[in-house]
Enzyme design. Structure first.
Site, PDB file in Angstrom:
ATOM      1  N   GLU A 190       0.593  -1.221  -0.193  1.00 24.52           N
ATOM      2  CA  GLU A 190      -0.223  -0.254  -0.094  1.00 24.52           C
ATOM      3  C   GLU A 190       1.599   1.125  -0.008  1.00 24.52           C
ATOM      4  O   GLU A 190       0.608   2.223  -0.642  1.00 24.52           O
ATOM      5  CB  GLU A 190      -0.958   0.095   1.101  1.00 24.52           C
ATOM      6  CG  GLU A 190      -1.918   1.154   1.325  1.00 24.52           C
ATOM      7  CD  GLU A 190      -3.191   1.388   0.486  1.00 24.52           C
ATOM      8  OE1 GLU A 190      -3.672   0.607   0.226  1.00 24.52           O
ATOM      9  OE2 GLU A 190      -2.891   2.243  -0.233  1.00 24.52           O
TER      10      GLU A 190
ATOM     11  N   ASP B  77       1.293   3.898  -2.554  1.00 17.69           N
ATOM     12  CA  ASP B  77       0.738   5.278  -2.668  1.00 17.69           C
ATOM     13  C   ASP B  77       1.614   6.482  -2.866  1.00 17.69           C
ATOM     14  O   ASP B  77       2.104   7.240  -3.979  1.00 17.69           O
ATOM     15  CB  ASP B  77       0.751   5.377  -1.012  1.00 17.69           C
ATOM     16  CG  ASP B  77      -0.749   4.504  -0.834  1.00 17.69           C
ATOM     17  OD1 ASP B  77      -2.013   4.132  -1.784  1.00 17.69           O
ATOM     18  OD2 ASP B  77      -1.369   4.661   0.236  1.00 17.69           O
TER      19      ASP B  77
ATOM     20  N   SER C 173      -7.627   2.335  -3.630  1.00 13.32           N
ATOM     21  CA  SER C 173      -5.891   2.448  -3.001  1.00 13.32           C
ATOM     22  C   SER C 173      -5.528   3.830  -4.263  1.00 13.32           C
ATOM     23  O   SER C 173      -4.835   4.393  -3.421  1.00 13.32           O
ATOM     24  CB  SER C 173      -5.651   1.610  -1.796  1.00 13.32           C
ATOM     25  OG  SER C 173      -5.846   1.487  -1.166  1.00 13.32           O
TER      26      SER C 173
ATOM     27  N   ASP D 225     -17.687  12.834 -16.524  1.00 14.69           N
ATOM     28  CA  ASP D 225     -19.201  12.039 -15.788  1.00 14.69           C
ATOM     29  C   ASP D 225     -18.938  10.457 -16.366  1.00 14.69           C
ATOM     30  O   ASP D 225     -18.610  10.217 -17.565  1.00 14.69           O
ATOM     31  CB  ASP D 225     -19.889  12.539 -16.134  1.00 14.69           C
ATOM     32  CG  ASP D 225     -21.489  11.976 -15.432  1.00 14.69           C
ATOM     33  OD1 ASP D 225     -21.205  11.393 -14.362  1.00 14.69           O
ATOM     34  OD2 ASP D 225     -22.537  12.818 -16.025  1.00 14.69           O
ATOM     35  N   ILE D 226     -18.855   9.617 -15.147  1.00 15.04           N
ATOM     36  CA  ILE D 226     -19.132   7.928 -15.610  1.00 15.04           C
ATOM     37  C   ILE D 226     -19.503   7.369 -15.753  1.00 15.04           C
ATOM     38  O   ILE D 226     -21.416   7.660 -14.494  1.00 15.04           O
ATOM     39  CB  ILE D 226     -18.524   7.711 -14.574  1.00 15.04           C
ATOM     40  CG1 ILE D 226     -16.811   7.845 -14.464  1.00 15.04           C
ATOM     41  CG2 ILE D 226     -17.628   6.226 -15.183  1.00 15.04           C
ATOM     42  CD1 ILE D 226     -15.927   8.412 -15.333  1.00 15.04           C
TER      43      ILE D 226
ATOM     44  N   GLY E 108     -24.122  12.545 -13.974  1.00 11.99           N
ATOM     45  CA  GLY E 108     -23.926  13.148 -13.072  1.00 11.99           C
ATOM     46  C   GLY E 108     -23.558  12.412 -12.130  1.00 11.99           C
ATOM     47  O   GLY E 108     -22.467  10.960 -11.950  1.00 11.99           O
TER      48      GLY E 108
ATOM     49  N   ASP F  75     -23.439   9.317  -8.882  1.00 15.96           N
ATOM     50  CA  ASP F  75     -23.775   8.806  -8.117  1.00 15.96           C
ATOM     51  C   ASP F  75     -22.791   7.990  -7.537  1.00 15.96           C
ATOM     52  O   ASP F  75     -21.738   7.807  -7.299  1.00 15.96           O
ATOM     53  CB  ASP F  75     -23.799   7.618  -9.536  1.00 15.96           C
ATOM     54  CG  ASP F  75     -22.237   7.713 -10.287  1.00 15.96           C
ATOM     55  OD1 ASP F  75     -21.672   7.016  -9.818  1.00 15.96           O
ATOM     56  OD2 ASP F  75     -22.760   7.943 -11.154  1.00 15.96           O
TER      57      ASP F  75
END
Ligand SMILES: *[C@@H]1O[C@H](CO)[C@@H](O)[C@H](O)[C@H]1NC(C)=O
Ligand SMILES: *[C@@H]1O[C@H](CO)[C@@H](O)[C@H](O)[C@H]1NC(C)=O
Ligand SMILES: *[C@@H]1O[C@H](CO)[C@@H](O)[C@H](O)[C@H]1NC(C)=O
Ligand SMILES: *[C@@H]1O[C@H](CO)[C@@H](O)[C@H](O)[C@H]1NC(C)=O
Ligand SMILES: *[C@@H]1O[C@H](CO)[C@@H](O)[C@H](O)[C@H]1NC(C)=O
Ligand SMILES: *[C@@H]1O[C@H](CO)[C@@H](O)[C@H](O)[C@H]1NC(C)=O
Ligand SMILES: *[C@@H]1O[C@H](CO)[C@@H](O)[C@H](O)[C@H]1NC(C)=O
Ligand SMILES: *[C@@H]1O[C@H](CO)[C@@H](O)[C@H](O)[C@H]1NC(C)=O
Length: 626
Positions: A303, A307, A524, A566-567, A585, A587
């Site tokens: 992790e 990052d 992540s 927008d997905i 929009g 979600d």
């Protein structure tokens, strides 16, 4: 009820039973745990000499004022936009009432704890003491005794595996008076429950050289549809030509918990592969409360490597800081999370709020089931995050990979549904994540592929602790209106803070881990990636002589969303379900099919993309005009 937890309530009417100097105050239980974690058993009273670290949270009577500052300085249409407050001003707004501080000081002194035995946060709102169990029990008269739990039976059941020695460690490492103090035993070392870094695979073969159309309408390497690199993210999110400054005061922060360490050799190897100009550069390491940065291969680090490699690699030469915070916070178990892997956010906040300068953009890829975080602790931590917003810091959190909340949701893994309340009633419910559910942070969900669709694991939902903040009323009410009446009634809290707010690519990130290029998935990945673009926006604003962006959501929900991709595609059929559709929009996420409510919950995840992914150049135009 096993362990009762104490609260000294101030100011309060009735008198304390025993003869004390505190007329007018009494102890009362504010939160308690409802039995041992699943798989654990009540064992015995903790030994009297065992040392507990207790954190005492003093009330912050001026928090409403602090919150008002947050809304004003974060709202681009407000005259005070960008007028962030100083460390001293924030401390004055977080400080306890002098009388509270005095009563607590006297109460501690009565039990032999003088100033030298006490650690105070810079705002004096946290007091930390280390006391033997015997003394803690004396001090907390509403807590009859501190109990140890054992996992013996559990280990016996797992006898086919390696035999573990049951080592008993007693109780809390952290508690809060005026707030909860759950008392738990954790006898096995837990792996990081990071929000992501699931499914690790070897990297795919190298790119072909052809191009495809990315979300910003430009041509991007076709390889970005199967392997995400620093270069891919800059292409996809329209920041190919943007160079950051090393010297304009901008900085990026990456947090780590649970001993997650970033390996310096891996980092340099990653730079060589993906961010060659950063090769040879370094970051600042800050250890908080004993947090480690263990350089051995074999130490936890996937992790932290992910990052820091993507965060620092995308934003170089912006100076980077990696914070590693040790310790364990309070914790209520649920079926999903039997032992305590929750992250000690309060230690990190105490440290970072005591600093004169703080990185303007900070990414965190850790999260917990909200219900495993005691409510009063969550509220205090969330308040600390509001304070960072007022100081001009943008905080990004990953939305989690559990969808509805049972933690591991992959098509190839059998679902073991554990979506129940942990209040002793086992009520079926969705499990939102914290701090993703805190209304003062920006929560990042995940996408996959080009064109981008919602990633199947991306978490999202509605808080049971925090009310919906007004900045998202329009977006969330519009979304809720698309659901058929009664959908999932009782399973989620439609008045709660909804998340995620935004999203980013989150699948097949190519990181270097223990010397190997490795692909990882998870929200992540999304949090440091999104944060890097926010850091670049902060860079642009600082270079232009403007203030940092600070808390982003009022901007994102009022204007920023117009510069996000927008997905609208992506539905995620879980087991035997039809799935939900992404919407135009905003979600949210996680929904569970209530069809077989009594017995088996099938799970589906809808597009969990908030307002979508960044278009850096478009966002830059917006933020430079504010
Ligand atoms: C307080 O600190 C002093 C000096 O370090 C120590 O002798 C004493 O034992 C401490 N008291 C408690 C209750 O821990
Ligand atoms: C960014 O830096 C690179 C390498 O130094 C340089 O070639 C490029 O022109 C710079 N881009 C801008 C927009 O200044
Ligand atoms: C981190 O490592 C230290 C030292 O090895 C250990 O004492 C501590 O329990 C570890 N913490 C966690 C959360 O794993
Ligand atoms: C980079 O920083 C880390 C953390 O402070 C340190 O351990 C490491 O030695 C540094 N590496 C170089 C090459 O300076
Ligand atoms: C670092 O990690 C290795 C591998 O897990 C472990 O053997 C070693 O004890 C750790 N070092 C410290 C200082 O905790
Ligand atoms: C990207 O990959 C997905 C999944 O394999 C595929 O459906 C999609 O068509 C690809 N996109 C392009 C532009 O080729
Ligand atoms: C629902 O959320 C509100 C805050 O919006 C909270 O006060 C309430 O307790 C929550 N209900 C449940 C059942 O958790
Ligand atoms: C999703 O969209 C499809 C096609 O438009 C529709 O048939 C289906 O009912 C939708 N599902 C939900 C849960 O809204």
């Amino acid at each position: 009820m096993l362990t009762r937890l104490a609260l000294l309530s101030l100011p309060f009417a009735a008198a304390l039973a025993s003869a004390t100097p505190f007329k007018g105050y009494q102890q009362k239980v504010k939160e308690s745990i409802h039995g041992p974690p699943s798989g654990w058993y009540k064992y015995a009273p903790a030994p009297k000499h065992h040392i507990l670290e207790l954190k005492i949270a003093l009330p912050q009577p001026k928090f409403p004022e602090l919150e008002q500052h947050l809304w004003e300085v974060s709202d681009p249409s407000h005259a005070r936009y960008g007028a962030h407050l100083s460390k001293q001003e924030i401390e004055a707004l977080m400080a306890p009432h002098p009388e509270t501080a005095d009563v607590v000081r006297k109460w501690l002194a009565l039990h032999g704890l003088a100033e030298e035995n006490i650690t105070r946060s810079s705002a004096n709102d946290w007091v930390t003491i280390r006391v033997p169990v015997g003394l803690a029990e004396e001090m907390l008269t509403t807590m009859p005794r501190i109990i140890m739990f054992t996992s013996t039976l559990r280990l016996e059941r797992a006898s086919s595996g390696p035999r573990a020695t049951v080592s008993l460690r007693s109780c809390t490492t952290m508690s809060i008076l005026f707030s909860p103090l759950p008392c738990l035993l954790v006898s096995r070392r837990s792996r990081a429950r990071c929000a992501g870094t699931n499914h690790v695979r070897p990297t795919d073969s190298s790119p072909s050289g052809s191009t495809i159309t990315g979300p910003a309408g430009n041509q991007v390497d076709a390889s970005c549809n199967s392997t995400i690199t620093v270069s891919c993210l800059r292409q996809l999110y329209n920041a190919v030509d943007y160079n950051t400054s090393a010297t304009n005061g901008n900085a990026l922060g990456i947090t780590g918990y649970l001993n997650e360490s970033t390996n310096n050799i891996d980092l340099q190897q990653f730079y060589q592969l993906q961010s060659p100009s950063a090769y040879g550069s370094n970051y600042t390491f800050v250890s908080i409360h004993g947090g480690e940065n263990n350089q051995s291969y074999g130490a936890a680090g996937l992790e932290a490597n992910l990052d820091t490699q993507f965060g620092f690699g995308l934003t170089w030469p912006t100076p980077g800081t990696f914070y590693s915070t040790g310790g364990e916070p309070p914790f209520h178990s649920d079926l999903m999370t039997e032992s305590n892997t929750n992250e000690p956010y309060s230690y990190w906040l105490e440290y970072v709020l005591s600093q004169d300068t703080i990185p303007q953009s900070i990414s965190t890829s850790y999260g917990d089931d909200e219900q495993t975080v005691p409510r009063s602790y969550a509220i205090r931590v969330c308040n600390g995050m509001a304070a960072l917003g007022v100081r001009g810091v943008s905080l990004m959190f990953s939305s989690g990979d559990g969808g509805v909340g049972d933690g591991v949701v992959y098509p190839d893994q059998p679902l073991k549904h554990q979506c129940y309340s942990n209040d002793g009633l086992k009520t079926p419910m969705f499990l939102p994540e914290f701090p993703a559910s805190c209304p003062y942070v920006t929560t990042v969900g995940g996408t996959i592929n080009i064109p981008e669709t919602a990633a199947y694991f991306s978490g999202g939902g509605f808080s049971n602790y925090f009310r919906r903040p007004s900045y998202q009323d329009d977006a969330v009410l519009a979304y809720l209106a698309t659901l058929a009446p009664g959908t999932y009634k009782g399973l989620y809290n439609s008045t709660g803070r909804a998340y995620p707010d935004v999203s980013s690519q989150s699948v097949s990130f190519s990181v270097v881990y223990e010397g190997q290029a490795t692909l990882v998935d998870g929200t992540s990945c999304a949090a440091p990636a999104f944060t890097a673009f926010i850091s670049m926006l902060n860079d642009a604003r600082l270079t232009a002589g403007k203030t940092a962006l600070g808390f982003l959501n009022p901007f994102l929900y009022s204007a920023g969303y117009t510069a996000l991709n927008d997905i609208t595609e992506g539905r995620n059929p879980g087991c035997q379900t039809e799935g939900f559709n992404a919407t135009v929009g905003w979600d949210p996420g996680e929904f569970m099919n209530a069809a077989n409510k009594a017995t088996f919950y099938t799970l589906i995840i809808i597009a969990v993309t908030g307002y979508g992914t960044p278009n850096f150049e478009k966002l830059k135009v917006l933020v430079l005009a504010m």
